[in-house]
Design a protein around this motif. Structure first.
Motif, PDB file in Angstrom:
ATOM      1  N   VAL A 194      19.747  34.788 108.903  1.00  0.00           N
ATOM      2  CA  VAL A 194      20.779  34.927 109.936  1.00  0.00           C
ATOM      3  C   VAL A 194      21.681  33.694 109.923  1.00  0.00           C
ATOM      4  O   VAL A 194      21.206  32.574 110.101  1.00  0.00           O
ATOM      5  N   GLY A 195      22.976  33.947 109.710  1.00  0.00           N
ATOM      6  CA  GLY A 195      23.949  32.864 109.658  1.00  0.00           C
ATOM      7  C   GLY A 195      24.438  32.667 108.237  1.00  0.00           C
ATOM      8  O   GLY A 195      23.823  31.940 107.459  1.00  0.00           O
ATOM      9  N   LEU A 196      25.545  33.337 107.899  1.00  0.00           N
ATOM     10  CA  LEU A 196      25.986  33.398 106.508  1.00  0.00           C
ATOM     11  C   LEU A 196      27.342  32.726 106.313  1.00  0.00           C
ATOM     12  O   LEU A 196      28.201  33.220 105.608  1.00  0.00           O
TER      13      LEU A 196
ATOM     14  N   VAL B 226      14.961  33.256 108.581  1.00  0.00           N
ATOM     15  CA  VAL B 226      15.669  31.992 108.385  1.00  0.00           C
ATOM     16  C   VAL B 226      16.897  31.992 109.286  1.00  0.00           C
ATOM     17  O   VAL B 226      17.667  32.962 109.294  1.00  0.00           O
ATOM     18  N   THR B 227      17.073  30.920 110.057  1.00  0.00           N
ATOM     19  CA  THR B 227      18.281  30.765 110.870  1.00  0.00           C
ATOM     20  C   THR B 227      19.092  29.594 110.344  1.00  0.00           C
ATOM     21  O   THR B 227      18.561  28.506 110.118  1.00  0.00           O
TER      22      THR B 227
ATOM     23  N   GLN C 102      19.805  32.251 121.158  1.00  0.00           N
ATOM     24  CA  GLN C 102      20.287  33.603 121.451  1.00  0.00           C
ATOM     25  C   GLN C 102      19.822  34.595 120.392  1.00  0.00           C
ATOM     26  O   GLN C 102      19.412  35.714 120.711  1.00  0.00           O
ATOM     27  N   VAL C 103      19.864  34.195 119.119  1.00  0.00           N
ATOM     28  CA  VAL C 103      19.410  35.076 118.046  1.00  0.00           C
ATOM     29  C   VAL C 103      17.925  35.391 118.203  1.00  0.00           C
ATOM     30  O   VAL C 103      17.495  36.550 118.081  1.00  0.00           O
TER      31      VAL C 103
ATOM     32  N   ILE D 220      11.968  29.916 110.034  1.00  0.00           N
ATOM     33  CA  ILE D 220      12.419  28.674 109.396  1.00  0.00           C
ATOM     34  C   ILE D 220      13.797  28.343 109.961  1.00  0.00           C
ATOM     35  O   ILE D 220      14.784  28.991 109.634  1.00  0.00           O
ATOM     36  N   GLU D 221      13.851  27.341 110.820  1.00  0.00           N
ATOM     37  CA  GLU D 221      15.106  26.925 111.438  1.00  0.00           C
ATOM     38  C   GLU D 221      15.771  25.879 110.547  1.00  0.00           C
ATOM     39  O   GLU D 221      15.308  24.746 110.425  1.00  0.00           O
ATOM     40  N   MET D 222      16.853  26.293 109.863  1.00  0.00           N
ATOM     41  CA  MET D 222      17.526  25.418 108.908  1.00  0.00           C
ATOM     42  C   MET D 222      18.857  24.906 109.440  1.00  0.00           C
ATOM     43  O   MET D 222      19.579  24.198 108.739  1.00  0.00           O
ATOM     44  N   SER D 223      19.155  25.223 110.688  1.00  0.00           N
ATOM     45  CA  SER D 223      20.387  24.752 111.303  1.00  0.00           C
ATOM     46  C   SER D 223      20.285  23.260 111.606  1.00  0.00           C
ATOM     47  O   SER D 223      19.198  22.694 111.681  1.00  0.00           O
TER      48      SER D 223
END
Length: 318
Positions: free
Chosen positions: A28-30, A83-84, A94-95, A116-119
């Motif tokens: 999520v988040g492209l 994955v975010t 929110q996601v 996996i929070e990659m932000s």
């Protein structure tokens, strides 16, 4: 610390079967970074689903050959890994949890799924999100990435992972499809903290470099010559690449160049800057720090002992 490959080597690439064994991966988040990373995962053989709120982004990635969704719940349904890669921690929350804490992607993941929070987000909010995921029976690691979009597109990102050893090991095949350097920084929360330290240093360095080039321009110096010279000095190459490893980080503060002389030099530079109207904000702060060396009994120590002086002020235990 562990790296996927030796320095300078070709990026390690996971066996496609190993990647597919992870199960479905929702990404999520492209944006610029996330889109490049998803492309590498698909190319490596992962079973991926992509998600982004922007129709234009989804259209740009329509050739990927994997399902794309506008709704993260649709992308995450039954996924074993989520994955975010999002702009802020608020977007991540929110996601994962939806509006008013209900109806988010976390609710539809497979049992025991790994998030996996990659932000690059707020470290304390990242901790809270991880705790809420753990309470819901989900695993979580923070694994922000470093380097440029060009390096991400080439599969040469840097991954800084914080989490349990078994969770980082579980994610490693995925990371190997994205990065040529994978560092297990420590427990959960360590990855985002190191990323923010890195970004702090990078952004302050942006201002310092801009100040130096502006100062040189105000003095009428040729920019190409200034860049050429500074690129060869410790100032331009950076203290972590030059003096710090051999002095304070090695436990040696005998003076190659004492803090007393550092104060003299920055004082002279600041006086010259004032005479030509060059605003050096970082220089003003640095001069005050050098001035403290005398009262802290460090004026005859090496300039790299500035680290110890600041640790004294911050009461960092030794």
């Amino acid at each position: 610390m562990s790296a996927a490959t030796p320095a300078g080597g070709a990026p390690a690439r996971p066996d496609p079967a190993t990647l597919r064994a992870l199960g479905p991966v929702a990404f999520v988040g492209l944006g610029v970074m996330g889109g490049a990373m998803l492309r590498n995962l698909v190319r490596a053989g992962a079973d991926c689903r992509g998600c982004d709120a922007s129709p234009a982004t989804l259209e740009r990635l329509a050739d990927l050959g994997c399902p794309l969704f506008a709704d993260p719940v649709d992308a995450a349904r039954g996924a074993a890994v989520l994955v975010t890669m999002l702009p802020t921690s608020a977007h991540t929350r929110q996601v994962l949890f939806g509006e008013a804490g209900r109806g988010g992607a976390a609710a539809v993941l497979a049992d025991g799924a790994l998030v996996i929070e990659m932000s690059t987000g707020d470290a304390l909010e990242t901790d809270r999100i991880a705790a809420e995921l753990a309470a819901a029976g989900l695993r979580c690691i923070d694994a922000p990435v470093g380097r440029t979009p060009r390096e991400a597109a080439a599969g040469r990102a840097l991954v800084m992972a914080g989490g349990d050893t078994e969770d980082v090991a579980r994610a490693r095949p995925l990371f190997e499809a994205l990065a040529d350097t994978i560092v297990h920084v420590g427990p959960r929360g360590s990855g985002i903290r190191l990323k923010l330290v890195n970004n702090y240093m990078g952004m302050v360095g942006m201002v310092m470099t801009a100040e130096a080039l502006m100062f040189a321009a105000k003095l009428g110096l040729d920019r190409a010559t200034v860049v050429k010279v500074l690129s060869t000095t410790a100032a331009g190459r950076g203290q972590l690449n030059t003096n710090y490893p051999h002095k304070v980080l090695a436990g040696d503060v005998t003076p190659d160049f004492p803090l007393r002389m550092g104060y003299k030099d920055i004082h002279l530079a600041m006086n010259l800057a004032a005479s030509v109207g060059a605003p050096l904000g970082l220089g003003g702060y640095a001069r005050e720090m050098f001035a403290l060396a005398k009262s802290w009994g460090r004026e005859e120590q090496d300039c790299t002992a500035m680290l110890l002086l600041l640790e004294d002020l911050a009461q960092v235990p030794r």
